[in-house]
Design an enzyme around this catalytic site. Sequence first.
Site, short mmCIF file in Angstrom:
data_model
loop_
_atom_site.label_atom_id
_atom_site.label_comp_id
_atom_site.label_asym_id
_atom_site.label_seq_id
_atom_site.Cartn_x
_atom_site.Cartn_y
_atom_site.Cartn_z
N GLU A 102 79.76 34.63 -28.99
CA GLU A 102 79.77 33.42 -29.20
C GLU A 102 79.87 32.84 -30.69
O GLU A 102 80.30 31.83 -31.18
CB GLU A 102 79.18 32.18 -28.28
N ASP A 116 63.68 45.17 -26.64
CA ASP A 116 62.38 46.27 -26.17
C ASP A 116 62.85 46.68 -24.78
O ASP A 116 63.12 45.86 -23.95
CB ASP A 116 61.21 45.34 -26.42
#
Length: 543
Positions: free
Chosen positions: A259, A201
């Site tokens: 990751e 957002d």
Amino acid sequence: MSDPDWWRGAAIYQVYPRSYQDTNGDGLGDLKGISRRLPHIASLGVEAIWLSPFFKSPMADMGYDVSDYCAVDPMFGTLDDFDEMVAQAHRLGLKIIIDQVLSHTSDRHPWFVESRASRTNPKADWFVWADPKPDGGAPNNWLSNFGGPAWEWDSVRKQYYLHNFLTSQPDLNFHNPKVQEALLDTVRFWLDRGVDGFRLDTVNFYVHDRRLRDNPPLRMTDAQKARQTNPYEYQNHLYDKTRPENLAFLRRFRALLDEYEDRTSVGEVGDGRRSLKTVAAYTSGGDKLHMCYTFDMLGPDFSAEFVAKRIRAFEAIVKDGWICWAFSNHDVNRHVTRWTKPGGSPEAIARFAIALLACLRGSICIYQGEELGLEEAELAFEDLRDPYGIRFWPGFKGRDGCRTPMPWESGAGHAGFTSGLPWLPVPDQHRSRAVDRQDGDPDSVLSLYRQVFAFRKQELPLVKGSIHLLDSPKGVLMFLRSFENERLLCVFNFSQSPVDFAVPAEAVGIAALPLPGAHGRVEAGLLSLAGLGVFVGRTGCTP
């Protein structure tokens, strides 16, 4: 098999949780309700779901004021409900993207409660605090998106704090590395729970100008000024958002996502005339966001010339980045209403628009109810819940008209959304477009959406191909989508009247989109296309 690029060209379905499905009769949608309706979403043929915020919140801005980033608000259910929803979505082949509101918190978040307690506590500089001017005024001229100054006086610290939105949404200080670390820890929390991505957002609002310089005025004509209902639009927002330091945080965010396998990110860029340049900066290099979306297609402009201009600008500016196109979301009037001309057919616009969206180069996002052809709801002032709409009524009627509950069953109480009193009324006109009225009807808008998404999936030029605009008559948009040796000619007649014009003679229409004029005839290189007609055909034509 694992596909790290699953998001590229994907179709994403936005769910506004409080308006999707209520299962406990409190009039508010919940996570169990989403789980119940996952088969509907899967039936559309989309790849992913974007969930608007469900975190613990006082709900001053419908969940975009977060008081705990790692908890589900009780109105939506529990963490167990969330985990079950994710597991069920994955069983159905759907990815889950959640809304992360990192630029600001609720004023009830423990971080802010501690920060405002004194100027010397451990979190004293976790938010943007500033001394008043000598006359007691705000530190600068920055304005809030929701009206008034972007600064609020705090009587304990005797300073102002920054809020780009509601006064109860204080902005975090991204110049503090500890703030960044704490936010990334919350992102890791959801990654470990199996979410597949994040919608960020107000992603360009994270960092503010350290020197708190005034924004200059935006050059506008008198006619442009007359269209503005919010003074926020009078400024050129050079210093309160889209600061260059934001890129460093986005690299840290991307490194965390990398990751984990097959994760993605999409940023919301509200940046006016600079939006595509911001998209280019935020998605280039493969080390920041995967994709962004802007408000370019979320306004009233809808013409062949406007869409061509946006495509041309994107292709020229965003060289190695990616965009996610959308025509509707929870913040704007539904596009069927925005784009239907007086006397026109909303259903025809619904059909035309999804065909266009599916043919654009980029990922695409649709908003719940769009697959039913829902129009914007007309609500009385006393029914409004949106603080933005309440603040600017009646010049701006707010965002509640696109947030009304999803209509599932035309004959049921509140259209099957709840057994209680819904938080927003269900418009009577939405009942006729309920899921049970359209499901199984081969001529319905819902059926068309399913066919369009299936068509897009099987046509690699639409998912992975390049785009090349072609010259066309006024009111007509024509372009090629190309991938390896496959080429599709896509033609859209934005006018209400039939049109005949020249196209590559070898173009052959694909009978996959049941739209008015979708099977336009090509004879001796002349295409005949009905008003709001669409032609998608194979061709050997080269750009």
